[in-house]
Design an enzyme around this catalytic site. Sequence first.
Site, PDB file in Angstrom:
ATOM      1  CB  CYS A 150      -1.335  -0.190   0.963  1.00 12.65           C
ATOM      2  SG  CYS A 150      -1.848   1.420   1.886  1.00 12.65           S
ATOM      3  CG  PHE A 151       2.456   2.906   3.680  1.00  5.16           C
ATOM      4  CD1 PHE A 151       2.123   4.451   4.090  1.00  5.16           C
ATOM      5  CD2 PHE A 151       1.400   1.998   3.568  1.00  5.16           C
ATOM      6  CE1 PHE A 151       1.034   4.300   4.914  1.00  5.16           C
ATOM      7  CE2 PHE A 151       0.972   2.774   5.093  1.00  5.16           C
ATOM      8  CZ  PHE A 151       0.531   3.938   5.289  1.00  5.16           C
TER       9      PHE A 151
END
Length: 278
Positions: A150-151
Amino acid sequence: MGKEVWRFIDSGDCSPEFNMALDEALLDWNSEGKIPPTIRFYGWNPPTLSIGYFQKVEREIDLEAVKKYGLGFVRRPTGGRGVLHDKELTYSVIVSEEHPEMPHTVTEAYRVISEGILQGFRKLGLDAYFAVPKTSEEREGLKNPRSAVCFDAPSWYELVVEGRKVAGSAQTRQKGVILQHGSILLDIDEDKLFDLFKYPSERVRERMQRNFKNKAVAINALRENPVTIDEAKQAFKEGFEEGLNIVLEPYHLTDEELDYVHGIAEKRYKTDEWNFKR
């Protein structure tokens, strides 16, 4: 005119299946008119890898590593990519799509809700701002993320400090209600995070992990004095009140409400059918 009162729930550290079930229950109750708009803070016991609704477990996730680290595992009802929930404050916002302050497009609603998180970072002394992809290449990258992490990828109105992502969020709309939830990282163990995913080769992993350092950062890497979880809760509670121009009123679930949540957890988020279905 007084400020609108929203409900505030701090549910503490809960199991992965309970966390996702409570977010779903809040969405149900709001759609039925039983509760006002609600903001919830929570943590994870055990630390957990959550994956987006559309992710393919077999192709992207190293389940042996998940087991080795003793992590929980759950599929979210929202999109997005894999998130390691460990040293973080997790939040969710539940509000009707028809709320007068909520724009109708996902992107704009995301910006309005995230204003609360932005103010929370500023209360911790961090100069956060919204990133807006500028080039067509960056915009295209949002539609076709190359990474399962995600990041690792920017998105519209992502919150950044010094050019690096500091919070990751996902949104779904069901039954006329917006559910947005996300992670505010206090600390991050990058090696552990990258161990949880599959890669075509070790070289690809190394390159992605190197890039990640340039794209994402946790709060305590940006401050001289580390933030405790209680300080973070206070800052972001005040941030939401300021950013959304609301008053947050603490609330504790009734036994009846808890039973309903546990029912959803058993039926959905605890099952292999849900978690491994794609």
